[in-house]
Design an enzyme around this catalytic site. Structure first.
Site, PDB file in Angstrom:
ATOM      1  N   HIS A 175     -19.471   3.496 -14.061  1.00  0.00           N
ATOM      2  CA  HIS A 175     -20.641   2.647 -13.423  1.00  0.00           C
ATOM      3  C   HIS A 175     -20.256   2.169 -12.017  1.00  0.00           C
ATOM      4  CE1 HIS A 175     -23.405   2.024 -16.537  1.00  0.00           C
ATOM      5  NE2 HIS A 175     -22.494   2.680 -17.241  1.00  0.00           N
ATOM      6  N   ASP A 387     -19.899  -0.877  -3.867  1.00  0.00           N
ATOM      7  CA  ASP A 387     -20.562  -1.364  -4.994  1.00  0.00           C
ATOM      8  C   ASP A 387     -20.678   0.277  -5.632  1.00  0.00           C
ATOM      9  OD1 ASP A 387     -21.785  -2.550  -7.041  1.00  0.00           O
ATOM     10  OD2 ASP A 387     -22.882  -3.917  -5.817  1.00  0.00           O
TER      11      ASP A 387
HETATM   12  P1  ADP Z   1     -22.710  -5.432 -11.450  1.00  0.00           P
HETATM   13  O1  ADP Z   1     -22.823  -4.536 -12.314  1.00  0.00           O
HETATM   14  O2  ADP Z   1     -21.579  -5.493 -10.411  1.00  0.00           O
HETATM   15  O3  ADP Z   1     -22.710  -6.869 -11.833  1.00  0.00           O
HETATM   16  P2  ADP Z   1     -25.586  -4.926 -10.032  1.00  0.00           P
HETATM   17  O4  ADP Z   1     -26.276  -5.547  -8.998  1.00  0.00           O
HETATM   18  O5  ADP Z   1     -25.756  -3.399 -10.387  1.00  0.00           O
HETATM   19  O6  ADP Z   1     -23.879  -5.368 -10.114  1.00  0.00           O
HETATM   20  O7  ADP Z   1     -26.030  -5.680 -11.514  1.00  0.00           O
HETATM   21  C1  ADP Z   1     -26.196  -6.817 -11.712  1.00  0.00           C
HETATM   22  C2  ADP Z   1     -27.028  -7.333 -12.612  1.00  0.00           C
HETATM   23  O8  ADP Z   1     -27.001  -8.598 -13.140  1.00  0.00           O
HETATM   24  C3  ADP Z   1     -28.635  -7.227 -12.444  1.00  0.00           C
HETATM   25  O9  ADP Z   1     -29.204  -6.543 -13.471  1.00  0.00           O
HETATM   26  C4  ADP Z   1     -29.286  -8.589 -12.462  1.00  0.00           C
HETATM   27  O10 ADP Z   1     -30.215  -8.729 -12.744  1.00  0.00           O
HETATM   28  C5  ADP Z   1     -28.063  -9.292 -13.125  1.00  0.00           C
HETATM   29  N1  ADP Z   1     -27.900 -10.851 -12.447  1.00  0.00           N
HETATM   30  C6  ADP Z   1     -27.444 -11.059 -11.404  1.00  0.00           C
HETATM   31  N2  ADP Z   1     -27.323 -12.271 -11.068  1.00  0.00           N
HETATM   32  C7  ADP Z   1     -27.838 -12.925 -12.118  1.00  0.00           C
HETATM   33  C8  ADP Z   1     -28.157 -14.385 -12.575  1.00  0.00           C
HETATM   34  N3  ADP Z   1     -27.973 -15.493 -11.507  1.00  0.00           N
HETATM   35  N4  ADP Z   1     -28.830 -14.538 -13.699  1.00  0.00           N
HETATM   36  C9  ADP Z   1     -28.973 -13.512 -14.487  1.00  0.00           C
HETATM   37  N5  ADP Z   1     -28.817 -12.102 -14.246  1.00  0.00           N
HETATM   38  C10 ADP Z   1     -28.227 -11.856 -13.135  1.00  0.00           C
HETATM   39  O1  F6P Z   2     -20.941  -2.402 -13.345  1.00  0.00           O
HETATM   40  C1  F6P Z   2     -19.929  -2.956 -13.445  1.00  0.00           C
HETATM   41  C2  F6P Z   2     -19.194  -3.865 -14.443  1.00  0.00           C
HETATM   42  O2  F6P Z   2     -17.938  -3.989 -14.606  1.00  0.00           O
HETATM   43  C3  F6P Z   2     -19.721  -3.520 -15.791  1.00  0.00           C
HETATM   44  O3  F6P Z   2     -19.291  -2.884 -16.526  1.00  0.00           O
HETATM   45  C4  F6P Z   2     -19.895  -5.015 -16.566  1.00  0.00           C
HETATM   46  O4  F6P Z   2     -20.857  -4.967 -17.701  1.00  0.00           O
HETATM   47  C5  F6P Z   2     -20.555  -5.692 -15.263  1.00  0.00           C
HETATM   48  O5  F6P Z   2     -19.787  -5.300 -14.067  1.00  0.00           O
HETATM   49  C6  F6P Z   2     -20.120  -7.039 -15.464  1.00  0.00           C
HETATM   50  O6  F6P Z   2     -18.590  -7.347 -15.559  1.00  0.00           O
HETATM   51  P1  F6P Z   2     -17.940  -8.054 -16.878  1.00  0.00           P
HETATM   52  O7  F6P Z   2     -18.426  -7.001 -18.068  1.00  0.00           O
HETATM   53  O8  F6P Z   2     -16.552  -8.048 -16.492  1.00  0.00           O
HETATM   54  O9  F6P Z   2     -18.565  -9.379 -17.076  1.00  0.00           O
END
Ligand code: ADP
Ligand code: F6P
Length: 503
Positions: A175, A387
């Site tokens: 990912h 990212d």
């Molecule tokens: P990462 O995988 O690094 O966290 P992404 O942008 O791909 O980054 O995914 C973040 C996910 O977390 C999204 O699906 C988003 O809806 C969720 N998310 C982000 N901020 C919040 C928040 N404050 N409350 C609930 N869900 C959140």
């Molecule tokens: O998308 C990258 C990632 O590390 C996922 O594997 C993971 O679910 C998400 O970010 C949130 O991180 P964590 O599981 O360390 O809270």
């Protein structure tokens, strides 16, 4: 698509570090809530639709395992798939999750090698926890199940499964980005990790660039492994098998996000948000607390915008939502302090009676609240320094049902390979450039906003999470890899003088 894995294999078994629910102790009671993070958002609808099994860590230490299993049994029924927890001790968590995964692999794979802590004790724990996950998989998997392992926490799991004699088809999806050879070479365990990855049958990456980096690492470090390309794929010959490597940009359940955004409760929430911030445009930032998300530079860019364009004062508000993440790791806490310092400095400099430039929210929001912000914000400002994909960008697009929002997106988010034509692109290291993009979005005509957003929405809708899973599973079994659509790779246009592309 004719030859899907669904036809030729049994159930789908998903294995990831985290389960889609997070458990928390509340006195004696165990509470669960949906997890955040891209992996969970993307995979939960897939298993809901297909059924299967999800194996992962519960989010709690070992001692609570019995309670966790009983809550998981209860929640498996309504969710339509089975959940099984892998218990981890506090020490394992410290060394494998906080240590190897998040103090070595996470910064290194995001090109931040100076942030790595290459502690050898982390490696031993990473090996033993990957083995532990593999043991749990063998408890639940039967012949013909397709075992699909996710993300950087579990890159050695296939090697352990093969050692245990498991012959099932094994898939892996990364990912996060895969670094270039110059950076990957710094990893003291580079050979072990590359070799272990070649025990999978299919290795999926977010972008063509990540796949190219991986193949270059194999060519450089394992020159005896023959590599050839077929369409957008590479085949790497290892112990008599062809290991497939391909790019599969992950996505979201577009229709579900759109439907939720149209619901009465989200419409109401969106209305209240803008009612409380009237007569101005809302710029939205939504991120997990993470140094890869570029939050401090984004705040600097917003300050720079207000300094350079005083006409925007009182006419724009940045809502920066940060969801707490990995707070046991000191660097994450340092980042929180830095963000809070910047927010208070900027608010101190610009606040006027009845107008505060930055609204800062640090907590896990409900879906309703989050979608309310997505739906109502005129501009999304998504500026990670690197990212894997960034699903927030796609969620914003799906929820923008009025079709008048502007997406400002970093050139270093995986999502750029699909969204570059209609987003305003920025280099997150270029503060003036980001500030220009905010101004361009702020002053963009209604017609241009509509045109760009309409095209963005069509693209994300077409390439949704269901298409992603079908294409991954088909790539695991298909004999016709030439027929697969090849995803494009984004390269900044040499002659672009302006931010974004002209329409
Ligand atoms: P990462 O995988 O690094 O966290 P992404 O942008 O791909 O980054 O995914 C973040 C996910 O977390 C999204 O699906 C988003 O809806 C969720 N998310 C982000 N901020 C919040 C928040 N404050 N409350 C609930 N869900 C959140
Ligand atoms: O998308 C990258 C990632 O590390 C996922 O594997 C993971 O679910 C998400 O970010 C949130 O991180 P964590 O599981 O360390 O809270």
């Amino acid at each position: 698509m004719t030859e899907t894995a669904q036809h030729s294999t049994g159930r789908l078994i998903i294995v990831s570090n985290r389960l889609p629910v997070v458990f928390e102790r509340d006195g004696d009671a165990l509470k669960s809530r949906p997890g955040s993070g891209g992996l969970v958002t993307a995979l939960a609808p897939v298993l809901r639709g297909r059924g299967g099994t999800w194996i992962g860590w519960s989010g709690l230490p070992d001692s609570d395992q019995e309670d966790v299993e009983s809550v998981l049994n209860d929640s498996s029924q309504p969710s339509g798939y089975a959940l099984h927890a892998v218990p981890l001790t506090s020490e394992e968590l410290d060394l494998y999750y906080h240590g190897f995964a998040n103090e070595i692999l996470w910064p290194l794979f995001h090109d931040l090698q100076s942030q790595c802590n290459f502690d050898p004790a982390y490696w031993d724990a990473y090996c033993s926890v990957n083995r532990k996950f593999a043991e749990h998989v063998t408890t639940y998997a039967v012949t013909d199940d397709f075992i699909w392992i996710h993300d950087y926490h579990l890159m050695l799991t296939a090697a352990s499964l093969r050692e245990f004699g498991v012959e099932n088809r094994l898939g892996f999806f990364l990912h996060i980005p895969f670094p270039s050879p110059d950076i990957f070479l710094k990893l003291p365990w580079r050979f072990q990790i590359l070799n272990a990855l070649l025990d999978f049958d299919l290795i999926g990456f977010q972008t063509m660039r990540d796949k190219r980096n991986f193949v270059e690492c194999v060519r450089m470090l394992l020159p005896k492994v023959p590599a050839r390309s077929i369409g957008g794929f590479h085949l790497l010959r290892q112990t008599g098998r062809d290991v497939r490597a391909g790019a599969f940009p992950i996505s979201i359940d577009f229709t579900e996000f759109e439907r939720r955004a149209q619901s009465h409760e989200v419409s109401e929430s969106a209305w209240y948000i803008h009612e409380a911030l009237p007569d101005r445009q809302i710029v939205l930032g939504v991120d997990r607390l993470d140094y890869t998300k570029g939050i401090p530079s984004r705040l600097e860019a917003f300050r720079n915008t207000l300094r350079r364009h005083p006409d925007m004062i009182q006419n724009i508000t940045l809502v920066q939502i940060v969801v707490p993440s990995r707070t046991d790791i000191p660097k994450y806490n340092d980042l929180k302090v830095e963000i809070e310092r910047l927010v208070s400095e900027i608010n101190g400099e610009f606040t006027r009676s009845g107008w505060v430039p930055i609204h800062y929210i640090f907590r896990h929001l409900t879906r309703r609240e989050l979608l309310g912000y997505y739906r109502t914000a005129e501009i999304a400002l998504i500026t990670p320094i690197k990212d894997g994909m960034n699903l927030v960008a796609k969620e914003y697009i799906a929820c923008n049902i009025e079709r008048n929002g502007v997406l400002i997106l970093s050139e270093f988010a995986g999502a750029v390979s699909q969204l570059h034509r209609d987003a305003l692109l920025v280099n997150p290291y270029d503060i003036d450039g980001m500030s220009d993009a905010v101004y361009q979005a702020f002053t963009m005509s209604y017609e241009e906003r509509r045109l760009r957003m309409r095209r963005l929405r069509a693209g994300v809708k077409r390439h949704d999470i269901y298409r992603w899973v079908e294409s991954y599973l088909e790539a695991a079994v298909s004999r016709h890899l030439y027929d697969f659509p090849v995803t494009s790779e984004y390269i900044p246009p040499v002659e672009a003088q302006e931010i974004g592309l002209s329409i």
